[in-house]
Design a protein around this motif. Structure first.
Motif, short mmCIF file in Angstrom:
data_model
loop_
_atom_site.label_atom_id
_atom_site.label_comp_id
_atom_site.label_asym_id
_atom_site.label_seq_id
_atom_site.Cartn_x
_atom_site.Cartn_y
_atom_site.Cartn_z
N UNK A 180 -34.44 -12.66 30.00
CA UNK A 180 -33.53 -13.52 30.76
C UNK A 180 -32.47 -12.74 31.52
N UNK A 181 -31.76 -11.87 30.81
CA UNK A 181 -30.60 -11.20 31.39
C UNK A 181 -30.99 -10.26 32.52
N UNK A 182 -31.99 -9.42 32.31
CA UNK A 182 -32.39 -8.48 33.37
C UNK A 182 -32.93 -9.23 34.58
N UNK A 183 -33.69 -10.29 34.34
CA UNK A 183 -34.22 -11.08 35.46
C UNK A 183 -33.10 -11.67 36.31
N UNK A 184 -32.12 -12.28 35.64
CA UNK A 184 -30.99 -12.87 36.35
C UNK A 184 -30.22 -11.80 37.11
N UNK A 185 -29.94 -10.68 36.46
CA UNK A 185 -29.12 -9.62 37.08
C UNK A 185 -29.82 -9.02 38.29
N UNK A 186 -31.08 -8.61 38.13
CA UNK A 186 -31.79 -7.98 39.23
C UNK A 186 -31.97 -8.95 40.40
N UNK A 187 -32.32 -10.20 40.09
CA UNK A 187 -32.50 -11.19 41.16
C UNK A 187 -31.20 -11.41 41.93
N UNK A 188 -30.07 -11.42 41.21
CA UNK A 188 -28.79 -11.63 41.88
C UNK A 188 -28.44 -10.45 42.78
N UNK A 189 -28.70 -9.23 42.32
CA UNK A 189 -28.44 -8.06 43.15
C UNK A 189 -29.34 -8.07 44.39
N UNK A 190 -30.60 -8.46 44.20
CA UNK A 190 -31.52 -8.55 45.35
C UNK A 190 -31.05 -9.62 46.33
N UNK A 191 -30.51 -10.72 45.81
CA UNK A 191 -29.95 -11.75 46.69
C UNK A 191 -28.85 -11.17 47.58
N UNK A 192 -27.97 -10.39 46.97
CA UNK A 192 -26.88 -9.78 47.72
C UNK A 192 -27.42 -8.82 48.76
N UNK A 193 -28.36 -7.97 48.38
CA UNK A 193 -28.91 -6.99 49.32
C UNK A 193 -29.65 -7.68 50.47
N UNK A 194 -30.40 -8.73 50.16
CA UNK A 194 -31.15 -9.43 51.22
C UNK A 194 -30.19 -10.13 52.18
N UNK A 195 -29.06 -10.61 51.67
CA UNK A 195 -28.06 -11.22 52.56
C UNK A 195 -27.46 -10.15 53.48
N UNK A 196 -27.23 -8.97 52.94
CA UNK A 196 -26.70 -7.88 53.77
C UNK A 196 -27.71 -7.50 54.86
N UNK A 197 -29.00 -7.53 54.53
CA UNK A 197 -30.03 -7.27 55.54
C UNK A 197 -29.98 -8.33 56.63
N UNK A 198 -29.75 -9.59 56.23
CA UNK A 198 -29.63 -10.67 57.20
C UNK A 198 -28.44 -10.42 58.13
N UNK A 199 -27.32 -10.02 57.57
CA UNK A 199 -26.16 -9.70 58.41
C UNK A 199 -26.48 -8.57 59.38
N UNK A 200 -27.18 -7.56 58.87
CA UNK A 200 -27.55 -6.42 59.71
C UNK A 200 -28.45 -6.86 60.86
#
Length: 285
Positions: A180-200
């Protein structure tokens, strides 16, 4: 605390965070508001992972599930924040909150066989969505929104619901591999990175003025805190009770819209909302 109370704490955290997103989304734009929320949430979850000192697994076969969960979460939340900023909240929140019915529908394609009660709950939830969507007319009648605006808002809410269903479905598939914890954490970090790609890709930069950081940071902490509460309530017996009570987060947002924003809600809309969250509660059990 009992599992039910942990679940209610999760619902209050998520529901309040979504309600706050109406104001930050309008003031900053839904992309910048989401950036601040994800940044704070990712930092909080990273600290949690570090303090928990859990062994991290990086099994290659499931990495695509983490990626899909993270990207789908970002897209779904982006639509959610856009819909909440557009309003009315009492229409957007119940429609987005119906995503557990779509999760069960997706599970059918992978061989799951829902029970008769689950089929009935799915049908009830989707019927409630139709009722709420058709109740937007009185918001146009009061002259504050056009019917075209309301149709777009409903479409945005439906897109968010589909996105959350995909996010939850892929995350649930990743949990047996990574926990549970690793899935939530990694997915949240990927969400942030993908949003930054969108901004880029848009050649923009997220802008969160200093006066808005307290609200945006609160959103991020409430979002992460909701998961913390749900996980605390999911240990041992009674975990299903925590899931059911946590699933009422959309009702919290809707009630806040009624009490604070004074959104006018007619009887049929209340019925549709009750049917949606009743069906979601059954599906979450």
């Amino acid at each position: 605390m009992t599992p039910g109370l942990w679940g209610e704490l999760a619902a209050l955290s998520w529901g309040t965070a979504d309600f706050a997103a109406r104001f930050s989304g309008r003031a900053l734009g839904h992309r910048s508001a989401l950036f601040g929320t994800l940044l704070v949430g990712s930092a909080a979850l990273s600290l949690w992972v570090w303090l928990a000192d859990i062994p991290l697994l990086w099994t290659p076969s499931g990495l695509w599930l983490l990626g899909a969960a993270g990207i789908a979460t970002m897209v779904a939340t982006l639509f959610l924040y856009n819909g909440l900023a557009r309003g009315p909240v009492s229409v957007v929140s119940p429609i987005v909150g119906s995503y557990p019915a779509l999760v069960v529908a997706l599970a059918v394609f992978t061989g799951a066989r829902p029970t008769a009660i689950q089929w009935a709950a799915m049908a009830a939830t989707l019927t409630g969505v139709v009722v709420v969507a058709r109740c937007t007319g009185h918001f146009a009648e009061d002259g504050t929104r056009s019917r075209d605006d309301l149709r777009w808002t409903v479409a945005i809410a439906l897109a968010s619901s589909v996105g959350f269903a995909i996010a939850v479905f892929t995350a649930q598939s990743a949990v047996p591999i990574y926990g549970n914890l690793q899935t939530l954490w990694v997915a949240r970090v990927i969400s942030l990175l993908s949003l930054l790609v969108l901004f880029l890709g848009r050649r923009e930069a997220p802008i969160v003025p200093v006066p808005w950081w307290p609200l945006v940071a609160t959103q991020g902490m409430l979002d992460a805190g909701g998961y913390l509460a749900l996980y605390e309530g999911s240990y041992g017996s009674g975990s299903e009770i925590a899931a059911v009570t946590a699933s009422t987060f959309g009702a919290v947002t809707t009630l806040l819209a009624r009490l604070i924003l004074r959104e006018q809600m007619r009887g049929l809309q209340w019925i549709g909302i009750a049917v949606i969250f009743g069906g979601v509660a059954v599906l979450s059990a």
